[in-house]
Design a protein around this motif. Structure first.
Motif, PDB file in Angstrom:
ATOM      1  N   ILE A  71       0.861  -1.173   0.000  1.00 59.06           N
ATOM      2  CA  ILE A  71       0.000   0.000   0.000  1.00 59.06           C
ATOM      3  C   ILE A  71       0.905   1.234   0.000  1.00 59.06           C
ATOM      4  CG2 ILE A  71      -1.717   1.342   1.271  1.00 59.06           C
ATOM      5  CD1 ILE A  71      -2.538  -1.253   2.672  1.00 59.06           C
ATOM      6  N   THR A  72       0.728   2.089  -0.992  1.00 61.82           N
ATOM      7  CA  THR A  72       1.461   3.352  -1.042  1.00 61.82           C
ATOM      8  C   THR A  72       0.455   4.464  -0.761  1.00 61.82           C
ATOM      9  OG1 THR A  72       2.984   2.439  -2.686  1.00 61.82           O
ATOM     10  CG2 THR A  72       2.932   4.844  -2.442  1.00 61.82           C
ATOM     11  N   ILE A  73       0.768   5.288   0.230  1.00 61.47           N
ATOM     12  CA  ILE A  73      -0.109   6.383   0.628  1.00 61.47           C
ATOM     13  C   ILE A  73       0.453   7.673   0.047  1.00 61.47           C
ATOM     14  CG2 ILE A  73      -1.005   7.676   2.602  1.00 61.47           C
ATOM     15  CD1 ILE A  73      -0.827   5.045   4.191  1.00 61.47           C
ATOM     16  N   LYS A  74      -0.422   8.409  -0.662  1.00 59.65           N
ATOM     17  CA  LYS A  74       0.016   9.630  -1.332  1.00 59.65           C
ATOM     18  C   LYS A  74      -0.886  10.814  -1.003  1.00 59.65           C
ATOM     19  CE  LYS A  74       1.981   7.461  -5.445  1.00 59.65           C
ATOM     20  NZ  LYS A  74       1.935   7.461  -6.924  1.00 59.65           N
ATOM     21  N   ALA A  75      -0.294  11.995  -1.056  1.00 56.37           N
ATOM     22  CA  ALA A  75      -1.014  13.266  -1.053  1.00 56.37           C
ATOM     23  C   ALA A  75      -0.764  13.833  -2.433  1.00 56.37           C
ATOM     24  CB  ALA A  75      -0.485  14.196   0.026  1.00 56.37           C
ATOM     25  N   GLU A  77      -1.071  14.532   6.083  1.00 54.98           N
ATOM     26  CA  GLU A  77      -1.621  15.839   5.722  1.00 54.98           C
ATOM     27  C   GLU A  77      -1.492  16.052   4.227  1.00 54.98           C
ATOM     28  OE1 GLU A  77      -0.442  19.239   8.196  1.00 54.98           O
ATOM     29  OE2 GLU A  77       0.023  20.254   6.322  1.00 54.98           O
ATOM     30  N   CYS A  78      -2.602  16.428   3.606  1.00 56.39           N
ATOM     31  CA  CYS A  78      -2.615  16.790   2.183  1.00 56.39           C
ATOM     32  C   CYS A  78      -2.747  18.309   2.082  1.00 56.39           C
ATOM     33  CB  CYS A  78      -3.787  16.131   1.465  1.00 56.39           C
ATOM     34  SG  CYS A  78      -3.773  14.330   1.528  1.00 56.39           S
ATOM     35  N   ARG A  79      -1.946  18.900   1.246  1.00 56.92           N
ATOM     36  CA  ARG A  79      -2.003  20.347   1.025  1.00 56.92           C
ATOM     37  C   ARG A  79      -3.225  20.702   0.178  1.00 56.92           C
ATOM     38  NH1 ARG A  79       4.092  19.848  -0.891  1.00 56.92           N
ATOM     39  NH2 ARG A  79       5.094  19.687   1.135  1.00 56.92           N
TER      40      ARG A  79
END
Length: 109
Positions: free
Chosen positions: A47-51, A82-84
């Protein structure tokens, strides 16, 4: 003095298939705070978590192995991820795997 405006936490079910899955859509005017992500994979995978396009974390799990990422103990309200503004929260799964779980998130304006 101006203060940040936060929304209440929202809880939602997550069912992510192989490939990129947008779990919280981008908001051009707000940060997305991910407070908790819990669940497991049905088969071994990554699982790769991205913003947006930024990688925030990567986890290699066995089939049925749980993933729990949540706010730091004693630091309530401080998000795990946190996602910008303008970035979506995305889970990318390796081929053949499905992630099932839940997510708690809020917005900061």
């Amino acid at each position: 003095m101006l203060q940040d405006a936060h929304t209440k936490k929202t809880s939602a079910a997550v069912v992510a298939a192989p490939g990129a899955n947008t779990d919280v859509a981008a908001n051009p005017d707000a940060y997305i705070y991910i407070h908790e992500l819990m669940g497991d994979l049905d088969v071994s995978g990554t699982i790769t978590i991205k913003a947006g396009s930024r990688v925030l974390g990567e986890f290699v799990l066995d089939a049925g192995q749980g993933l729990t990422e949540q706010d730091e103990p004693g630091m309530d309200g401080v998000s795990r991820f946190e996602c910008r503004p303008g970035e979506a929260f995305i889970l990318t799964l390796s081929a053949g795997s499905t992630f099932r779980g839940s997510i708690d998130y809020s917005y900061r304006y």
